[in-house]
Scaffold this motif. Sequence first.
Motif: not given
Length: 125
Positions: A48-74
Amino acid sequence: MRRDDRNDPFDDIFREIERMMNDVMGGGVEVNDAGFGSDTHVDIHETDEEIRVIADLPGVEKEDIGLTCDGKALTISAANDRREYDERVTLPGQVDEHSARATYNNGILEVVLARADGSAAIDVD
């Protein structure tokens, strides 16, 4: 002992199934390199309070991840030496994109977004 496929009545069927699976999976090219893509799995958990998205990204460095959200999609973008990953995940409800928190540990990305308040009340003068 060697199996003689010529006497197996199902051999033609198994070969055809294998051929079709190879066509579906990329034309019979076997990929054994480290990376992500079709191996990547995304789960969405909601309360009821939150939405949690969990993704497997093997072999990726943290610095190479980009995230954007518009309120409806991540949108999750990532890259390593061999592959690129770009996926827009439609969220099961409206979220406050400014509340997002993300962690990345051992190839697992977790993004937590607070649900947006319901519709705003409008005063009529």
